[in-house]
Structure formats: structure tokens, C-alpha cells
Design a protein around this motif. Sequence first.
Motif, PDB file in Angstrom:
ATOM      1  N   GLU A   1       2.181   1.818  -3.482  1.00 34.91           N
ATOM      2  CA  GLU A   1       1.151   2.325  -4.390  1.00 34.91           C
ATOM      3  C   GLU A   1       0.832   3.787  -4.127  1.00 34.91           C
ATOM      4  N   GLU A   2       0.942   4.194  -2.862  1.00 40.27           N
ATOM      5  CA  GLU A   2       0.607   5.576  -2.510  1.00 40.27           C
ATOM      6  C   GLU A   2       1.782   6.534  -2.706  1.00 40.27           C
ATOM      7  N   SER A   3       2.990   6.096  -2.297  1.00 41.08           N
ATOM      8  CA  SER A   3       4.127   7.024  -2.241  1.00 41.08           C
ATOM      9  C   SER A   3       5.278   6.658  -3.159  1.00 41.08           C
TER      10      SER A   3
ATOM     11  N   SER B   1       0.834  -1.208   0.000  1.00 44.04           N
ATOM     12  CA  SER B   1       0.000   0.000   0.000  1.00 44.04           C
ATOM     13  C   SER B   1       0.864   1.251   0.000  1.00 44.04           C
ATOM     14  N   GLN B   2       1.957   1.211   0.766  1.00 42.40           N
ATOM     15  CA  GLN B   2       2.867   2.359   0.809  1.00 42.40           C
ATOM     16  C   GLN B   2       3.490   2.607  -0.558  1.00 42.40           C
TER      17      GLN B   2
END
Length: 574
Positions: free
Chosen positions: A406-408, A403-404
Motif C-alpha cells: 500500500e505504501e510502496s 502495508s508495504q
Amino acid sequence: MPLRIKSQHAISNLSPPSQIPRFPITRRGRGGGVQNLWLRGASLPLSRFPLAPPHRHFLRSLFQAPPLLPPPFSLSPPLQTFLLHLTTRSNKDSSFDLGSQPDKAEVEKLCKVINESVFSDRDMDLLLTECAIGPTQSLVVSVIDRFHNAHKPAYRFFRWAGSVPGFAHGPVTYNKILEVLGRNRQFEIMVNLLEEMGILQMLSMESFKIAIHSFAFSSQIKRCLWVFQLMKRFGFDTGLEAFNCLLDMLAKEKLGKEAQKLFDKMSGQYTPDIRTYTALLAGWCKVKNLVEACRVWNEIVDRGLKPDIAAYNIMLEGLLYGQKRSEAVKLFDLMKAKGPIPNAQTYTIIIHAFCKGRKMDLALSVFEEMRVAGCDPSVAIYTCLLTGFGNAGRMDCVISLLSQMEESGPAPDLHTYNAVIKLLTSHDMPEEANWVYKSMVQRGFEPSINTYNTIMKSLFSRHHEMGCRMWEEMSKKGVSPNANSYTVFIAGHIQHGRAREAERYILEMVNKDMKAPLIDYNKFVADFCRVGEPNKLEELAQKMRSNGKFESADWLSRRAGKVRVRPGPNHTIP
């Protein structure tokens, strides 16, 4: 971006000597003891260097679990240079105009005809001609792509297209079918096709690259040499760059011994450079033969050549995979102290080794050290960390880190998604795997055949319909099922008591020239016994014989003799 997971360990620097290191060649003596054999020079055994306490027992549990990802070998300098040479030489060849994009409806129609011809008594050529679709370069490439796992229909279509008046194959279509034949190990046809391409002046450096890779992958060393001679015969450059490329491809396929024999045989024709020795070094390290790897390294030093960062990285990885862990640490610290300065690939090798050994605190320590050293972590390193956390059972860290990313950033690539999907399915989390799959598709990634197979197998473990939907989606996307796809799909039907459907796809698989699948034939026969058909395997074998599939028919007949199932109460197979 820094990870939000802290580490408690750090790697300390040593103060090794400034000269290029030499390595002892260790062998077992007659009495079982270990002997250090030295080449010329005044080298000291690496084991005499002091070792900092944090490293005394590091990586002790390495290599206990099989790696999820392939070893992080990057393209070595011989292959990098030669591929650049390929691109330069074959620009004219590969720029062959494919024309406009093919009509999708025409591609679908032709593929449907080819699939139907597998079960039809009518000739495929006649059925294709009746479609009244004129082949183009782009159309032929698209159709062959759909059948890259089934060489027989692909090759028949290729030959049919070449027989259509007004159409002639170009270098791209020839290379495409050459790639399919190599993937399916149809070497006799490949050899004949290469000769044909030479006569028609359709050979390019891309053709040779495909052929050498295919032959090397299957340990066809004589045929690799034959390709080299073919290059000479048709006027292509066979200098040191091409020779280094050949050695490198052999090394990549774990054929270090064969690469060394070729080097010894051809040594009088070429003056080896550092790239030549780097390829040999990689070949021996790939097969974990550190005795020969150390010999090659010391020969590099004796010849006055200076190992570059690629050679250091290969040796570092070889030491780790050969379980010479303390020596690997010392070489790593030597690089930091005296050069060549470790690059991103160096850190990737160390992190991969820690992750493989489930030493995640140490892996994160090296990760932070890498960032401090000014090396930006690549997606591959994040993927290694994801794999390490998953193998250690820390699936919460896997989901969090993905998730990290994909986000950052760095944004996950196809390898990342495939690794996470495999982790989730191996931990019996099919819903989460399906969620990651959908996220991957939404971000524009085309799933590979391995992705489909992994998810399909996981879904079949719980839901028959969901497994079938994944098969249908694979078909809609134009992905040709391979032998593993059929095995998973057929096993899923048998698992849920759909033996009649399984029978249909076993025949379809064999008619595509694939071997009969390894499935639970006891349950398959049991289902048919319950409806009064205990001889189903023999009937299947007979159908295969009538279609000329004698090898699969004989195998299935032998299998039928081993299956022993008592008929139960009659019921209907869905």
C-alpha cells in the motif's frame, strides 16, 4: 521493490540437452510396477538427468493444504486471440447506446417493488406497471445487475420491461439476462432465449461467449456444440479460432476428456495448430492426467510444431500439480538454459507452488531470481506470497507485506484484499479483517459478494449486530445476496438465538428460487420448542408448498423427520 525478508536458498542451473524435451508416458504394469512407455523418437527419461542437491526433495510437502487462490492459469493463446476476435466482431453490437446513466432513485424503487413482490400475492408485472417508470436500456441493465444471483425475479423483470410499449430490448440487455441465467444454470431458458435472439437479430459474439462459458462450466458438452452450430446457422465465423476457443473453455472448466473427444470428432474439419494442442494440453493438466498430457506434448513434437512459452508454462504447472516435482524443476532449468526464456507467468507458477507447500524461503529465492532476471513481479505474485505466509501461520508477515504494498507498490488489487480478508477471518481476526475491508473501500475497490460473505461470517462469530450491519451495507451497495449470503446470514441469526428472523429469511431465500439453506436445524427447532412451537419446520414446509416451492418443501419435511429436540422451558424468541 525488493522484499524485506531474506532467503537462504537458491536454485542452480543445469545443462540439459538443446532439443525440445519429450516426456515418458508412465503407467502401472500388471504387477504393480511402473512402466515408461515411449512414443517415436530417441528421448531419454527426464529422471536420468542429474538433479542439484537443493532440489532433491523440494516441494515434498506440496499439496497438503488446499490453495486459497485459484491456480495461476493465465488466458491461453486460443482464448486471447478469440477474445480479440470477439471484441473486433462485436464492437458494433456492444456499442449499442445505453443512453444516460439511470436514475438511482428509479432503480431503488423498482428493486424494492421486486423484493416486496416475493412476499406479496399481487402480480409483479402489475406492481411494476404501477410504478409508472419507463424502462430504458441502462435502467434494465442496472436492475438485472441487482438480481444477478436470483434469476427468477430478474427474468420476470426482463420480460415485463420488454412488454412495455415504446421499449425494446437491445443486445446488451439480452446478454445481461443471458449472463444471469447462465450463472444460475437455467439452461432450458437460455436455449430458448438464444433462439429468440437469433430470430430478432440480437445475437453477438459476446452472446456465444457467455453461452459457451456457462455450458462448459456445468459440463453441458452437447449444448456447447449446439452453440457452435447456432453460430453457423446465423452466419458467424466458426473457423479454427472459434474452435480453439471452444476447446480452451472446456479445458478451463477441467473438461480435458471432453475437449479431447471434441478434437477427435472435429479433426477432419480443422488443421490443428500449436494453439489447438495448447488447449488440449491445458485440459489434461487441469485434471492432473499427465499420461495424456505427455502424449499431447509428444504429438506436438512429432508434428514438427514448436511449443511456445504458454505450452511450457502449462506443462510446468501440470507437472507440479501432478506431483512430478523433480521433472518440473528440470523443465524449469531447461527453459532457463535453452529457452524459451521463463516469463513472469513461469515464475508465478513456481512461486505459487512453493507458497502452496509452505516453502516460503524457496518462494522468496525464486522471487529474487525473478527480479534479477528482469521480470517485474506482478500483484498476483505478491498475493501468492501473502497467501503463503498466511497458510504458514506467519500473519505478521502478511500485515507487513500488505502495508508495504500500500505504501510502496505494487498497489494491491481486489484479489489481494480478498485473499488477506479470508486469511484474517480464518485465523479468527475479525477486527483486522474489518480494518482491511475499510481500507479496500477507501481505495476505491468495490467488494465482491465473496468478500461480504467472508466478513459477515467472521463478524457473526462474535457480534450479531456487526454481522447485520454488513448485510445492510451489502444491500446499500446494491449487491444482490446469493445462496451462500443467505446461509451465512440465517446461520448467524440462529447462532445468536434469533430464530424468528431466521425463519423470515429462509422463506425469502426459497421464494427467490434458491434451495433451503444447510444450517443448524437442531438449534433452530430447539428455539421454537422452547416457546411451544415444536412443529416449526413442518409449518415452514407447508408455507413453501403453498407458494409452489415443492422441492424445498419436501426437503425441509425430510429434515424435520430427522430433528429430535425436547421442548425446554418457555421463553420469548427475539
